[in-house]
Design a protein around this motif. Structure first.
Motif, PDB file in Angstrom:
ATOM      1  N   ASP A  67       0.871  -1.561  -0.489  1.00 34.81           N
ATOM      2  CA  ASP A  67       0.151   0.099   0.281  1.00 34.81           C
ATOM      3  C   ASP A  67       0.708   1.464   0.312  1.00 34.81           C
ATOM      4  O   ASP A  67       1.832   0.805  -0.445  1.00 34.81           O
ATOM      5  CB  ASP A  67      -1.242   0.152   1.182  1.00 34.81           C
ATOM      6  CG  ASP A  67      -0.315  -0.193   2.221  1.00 34.81           C
ATOM      7  OD1 ASP A  67       0.889  -0.277   2.468  1.00 34.81           O
ATOM      8  OD2 ASP A  67      -1.015  -0.504   3.693  1.00 34.81           O
ATOM      9  N   PRO A 102       2.687   1.190  -4.690  1.00 34.50           N
ATOM     10  CA  PRO A 102       1.401   1.922  -5.087  1.00 34.50           C
ATOM     11  C   PRO A 102       1.828   3.356  -5.626  1.00 34.50           C
ATOM     12  O   PRO A 102       2.358   3.759  -4.301  1.00 34.50           O
ATOM     13  CB  PRO A 102       0.310   1.170  -4.928  1.00 34.50           C
ATOM     14  CG  PRO A 102       0.622   0.196  -4.104  1.00 34.50           C
ATOM     15  CD  PRO A 102       1.875   0.358  -3.813  1.00 34.50           C
ATOM     16  N   CYS A 113      -4.491   1.916  -9.698  1.00 32.99           N
ATOM     17  CA  CYS A 113      -4.746   0.834  -9.143  1.00 32.99           C
ATOM     18  C   CYS A 113      -4.654  -0.897 -10.110  1.00 32.99           C
ATOM     19  O   CYS A 113      -4.317  -1.967 -10.270  1.00 32.99           O
ATOM     20  CB  CYS A 113      -6.500   0.555  -8.514  1.00 32.99           C
ATOM     21  SG  CYS A 113      -6.624   1.909  -7.241  1.00 32.99           S
ATOM     22  N   TYR A 116      -1.395  -0.985 -10.935  1.00 31.64           N
ATOM     23  CA  TYR A 116      -0.471  -2.291 -10.043  1.00 31.64           C
ATOM     24  C   TYR A 116      -1.236  -3.507 -10.426  1.00 31.64           C
ATOM     25  O   TYR A 116      -0.429  -4.274  -9.786  1.00 31.64           O
ATOM     26  CB  TYR A 116      -1.012  -1.429  -8.708  1.00 31.64           C
ATOM     27  CG  TYR A 116       0.242  -2.426  -7.989  1.00 31.64           C
ATOM     28  CD1 TYR A 116       1.386  -1.581  -7.949  1.00 31.64           C
ATOM     29  CD2 TYR A 116      -0.161  -2.825  -6.289  1.00 31.64           C
ATOM     30  CE1 TYR A 116       2.829  -1.586  -7.136  1.00 31.64           C
ATOM     31  CE2 TYR A 116       0.570  -2.727  -5.418  1.00 31.64           C
ATOM     32  CZ  TYR A 116       2.367  -2.349  -6.301  1.00 31.64           C
ATOM     33  OH  TYR A 116       3.042  -3.410  -4.995  1.00 31.64           O
ATOM     34  N   GLU A 117      -2.737  -3.474 -10.058  1.00 31.27           N
ATOM     35  CA  GLU A 117      -2.839  -5.208 -10.219  1.00 31.27           C
ATOM     36  C   GLU A 117      -2.151  -6.013 -11.235  1.00 31.27           C
ATOM     37  O   GLU A 117      -2.387  -6.964 -10.547  1.00 31.27           O
ATOM     38  CB  GLU A 117      -4.286  -5.257 -10.361  1.00 31.27           C
ATOM     39  CG  GLU A 117      -4.771  -6.460  -9.902  1.00 31.27           C
ATOM     40  CD  GLU A 117      -5.063  -7.129  -8.420  1.00 31.27           C
ATOM     41  OE1 GLU A 117      -5.053  -8.041  -7.826  1.00 31.27           O
ATOM     42  OE2 GLU A 117      -5.811  -6.053  -7.341  1.00 31.27           O
ATOM     43  N   ARG A 151      -9.879  -5.867  -4.808  1.00 30.63           N
ATOM     44  CA  ARG A 151      -8.329  -5.895  -5.568  1.00 30.63           C
ATOM     45  C   ARG A 151      -8.030  -4.066  -5.259  1.00 30.63           C
ATOM     46  O   ARG A 151      -8.355  -3.801  -4.417  1.00 30.63           O
ATOM     47  CB  ARG A 151      -8.521  -6.350  -7.637  1.00 30.63           C
ATOM     48  CG  ARG A 151      -8.600  -7.286  -7.734  1.00 30.63           C
ATOM     49  CD  ARG A 151      -8.108  -8.434  -7.880  1.00 30.63           C
ATOM     50  NE  ARG A 151      -8.755 -10.080  -7.861  1.00 30.63           N
ATOM     51  CZ  ARG A 151      -7.667 -11.058  -7.634  1.00 30.63           C
ATOM     52  NH1 ARG A 151      -6.261 -10.621  -7.613  1.00 30.63           N
ATOM     53  NH2 ARG A 151      -8.226 -12.407  -7.143  1.00 30.63           N
ATOM     54  N   THR A 152      -6.992  -4.362  -5.772  1.00 31.42           N
ATOM     55  CA  THR A 152      -6.038  -3.277  -5.816  1.00 31.42           C
ATOM     56  C   THR A 152      -7.103  -2.344  -5.806  1.00 31.42           C
ATOM     57  O   THR A 152      -7.956  -1.971  -6.920  1.00 31.42           O
ATOM     58  CB  THR A 152      -5.267  -2.707  -5.882  1.00 31.42           C
ATOM     59  OG1 THR A 152      -3.769  -3.362  -6.609  1.00 31.42           O
ATOM     60  CG2 THR A 152      -3.869  -1.872  -6.677  1.00 31.42           C
ATOM     61  N   HIS A 153      -7.377  -1.113  -5.096  1.00 27.03           N
ATOM     62  CA  HIS A 153      -8.400  -0.184  -5.009  1.00 27.03           C
ATOM     63  C   HIS A 153      -7.553   0.742  -4.229  1.00 27.03           C
ATOM     64  O   HIS A 153      -6.842   0.914  -2.959  1.00 27.03           O
ATOM     65  CB  HIS A 153      -9.418  -0.954  -4.409  1.00 27.03           C
ATOM     66  CG  HIS A 153      -9.424  -1.211  -2.871  1.00 27.03           C
ATOM     67  ND1 HIS A 153      -9.136  -2.738  -2.616  1.00 27.03           N
ATOM     68  CD2 HIS A 153     -10.629  -0.816  -1.621  1.00 27.03           C
ATOM     69  CE1 HIS A 153      -9.067  -2.503  -1.296  1.00 27.03           C
ATOM     70  NE2 HIS A 153     -10.068  -1.723  -1.011  1.00 27.03           N
ATOM     71  N   ILE A 180      -3.736   3.739  -1.234  1.00 27.57           N
ATOM     72  CA  ILE A 180      -3.784   2.891  -2.551  1.00 27.57           C
ATOM     73  C   ILE A 180      -3.861   1.869  -1.903  1.00 27.57           C
ATOM     74  O   ILE A 180      -2.601   1.533  -1.062  1.00 27.57           O
ATOM     75  CB  ILE A 180      -2.909   2.692  -3.426  1.00 27.57           C
ATOM     76  CG1 ILE A 180      -3.658   3.745  -4.478  1.00 27.57           C
ATOM     77  CG2 ILE A 180      -3.556   1.731  -4.913  1.00 27.57           C
ATOM     78  CD1 ILE A 180      -2.941   4.260  -6.064  1.00 27.57           C
ATOM     79  N   THR A 181      -3.728   0.474  -2.091  1.00 28.03           N
ATOM     80  CA  THR A 181      -3.555  -1.168  -1.050  1.00 28.03           C
ATOM     81  C   THR A 181      -4.418  -2.285  -1.694  1.00 28.03           C
ATOM     82  O   THR A 181      -5.384  -2.156  -3.008  1.00 28.03           O
ATOM     83  CB  THR A 181      -5.072  -1.290   0.072  1.00 28.03           C
ATOM     84  OG1 THR A 181      -4.018  -1.758   0.858  1.00 28.03           O
ATOM     85  CG2 THR A 181      -5.983  -1.356  -0.273  1.00 28.03           C
ATOM     86  N   MET A 182      -3.436  -2.852  -1.478  1.00 28.09           N
ATOM     87  CA  MET A 182      -3.678  -4.150  -2.944  1.00 28.09           C
ATOM     88  C   MET A 182      -4.679  -4.914  -2.011  1.00 28.09           C
ATOM     89  O   MET A 182      -4.863  -4.638  -0.768  1.00 28.09           O
ATOM     90  CB  MET A 182      -2.542  -4.776  -2.171  1.00 28.09           C
ATOM     91  CG  MET A 182      -1.255  -4.932  -3.182  1.00 28.09           C
ATOM     92  SD  MET A 182       0.048  -6.709  -3.014  1.00 28.09           S
ATOM     93  CE  MET A 182      -0.639  -8.262  -2.231  1.00 28.09           C
ATOM     94  N   SER A 186      -6.671  -9.747  -3.661  1.00 28.56           N
ATOM     95  CA  SER A 186      -5.780  -9.424  -4.482  1.00 28.56           C
ATOM     96  C   SER A 186      -4.109 -10.490  -3.061  1.00 28.56           C
ATOM     97  O   SER A 186      -3.169 -10.795  -2.956  1.00 28.56           O
ATOM     98  CB  SER A 186      -4.878  -8.144  -4.385  1.00 28.56           C
ATOM     99  OG  SER A 186      -5.600  -7.542  -4.965  1.00 28.56           O
TER     100      SER A 186
END
Ligand code: F6R
Length: 241
Positions: A67, A102, A113, A116-117, A151-153, A180-182, A186
């Protein structure tokens, strides 16, 4: 799920470090999932010392971080980019092109996002993910109520998370409101997960994790759906167990 009990924070860090070094020795191009915060600092210190003393190489290792705060540039001392460079990357022979975090300063965070995913997929997924846990059960910045399918968001940080993290900032007002975090899905895609838990402050969260039900109200409980999780916890965190 496997539980490793340790006497204290140093011993927890050592146990985690030994597992990671063994993995890197048997797979030098491992993809590591990394976390920030107080919990993994001792582990990172161990990895640096071990690298300096024994020469374990990170030249082919790749890393992805969980993140990053939104709105902070990579050079901002409160950014997780900065944290990772200071606490780990600058002291290993890992290539800076292979360390991924991220970009919280991206103009289009939604697009970031997605990027990154995709990046995690392109790297072939995470082999070993390191996690800490929040007092409210968060993993990454996935706060209570986050769908397990996420998912990453982009997230709005819970007030107690902002308060807990304000110790690194000059004031609470300076703590970003978003990150932003996985996502949980994920994280669960990782082939193996190490959850590190230390200190009395985490004892209730650990109790809830070990004995509570699986619920989106307690994000870490999603890890019970994973086949290869090792919890490394110290005595203080295990106070109620
Ligand atoms: C950090 C992260 C967070 C922390 C958690 C515990 O990248 O994803 O979930 O692991 O907030 O933080 P500490 O270790 O500071 O108690």
């Amino acid at each position: 799920m496997k539980l490793i009990r340790t006497e204290n924070y140093e011993a927890m860090s050592l146990e985690a470090g030994k597992i990671i070094v063994d993995k890197i020795r048997s797979n030098p191009s491992l993809t590591l999932g990394l976390a920030t915060g107080s919990t993994p600092k001792g582990l990172y210190k161990y990895l640096i010392k071990e690298h300096q003393e024994n020469g374990t190489s990170y030249k082919q290792v790749k890393s992805v971080n969980l993140d990053e705060y939104s709105g902070l540039q990579a050079h901002d001392p409160n950014s997780y980019h900065y944290f990772m460079r200071q606490n780990l990357f600058n002291h290993l022979d890992i290539s800076e092109y292979e360390t991924h975090i991220p970009n919280g300063a991206a103009r289009d965070l939604e697009q970031e996002c997605i990027r990154y995913e995709q990046l995690i997929q392109e790297l072939g997924g995470v082999d070993l993910q390191i996690l800490g846990i929040g007092q409210n059960g968060h993993i990454g910045f996935n706060e209570p109520g986050t769908p397990f399918s996420s998912r990453t968001h982009i997230v709005t940080l819970a007030e107690n998370t902002r308060e807990a993290n304000s110790r690194f900032f000059n004031s609470l007002a300076e703590v970003p409101t978003h990150a932003i975090t996985m996502g949980i899905a994920s994280i669960l895609d990782s082939r193996e997960i190490l959850l590190l838990v230390s200190g009395e402050k985490k004892a209730e969260a650990l109790l809830k994790f070990m004995n509570g039900e699986i619920s989106e109200d307690f994000p870490a409980s999603a890890l019970k759906h994973h086949q290869n999780v090792t919890v490394i916890a110290d005595k203080d965190a295990l106070k109620y167990i």
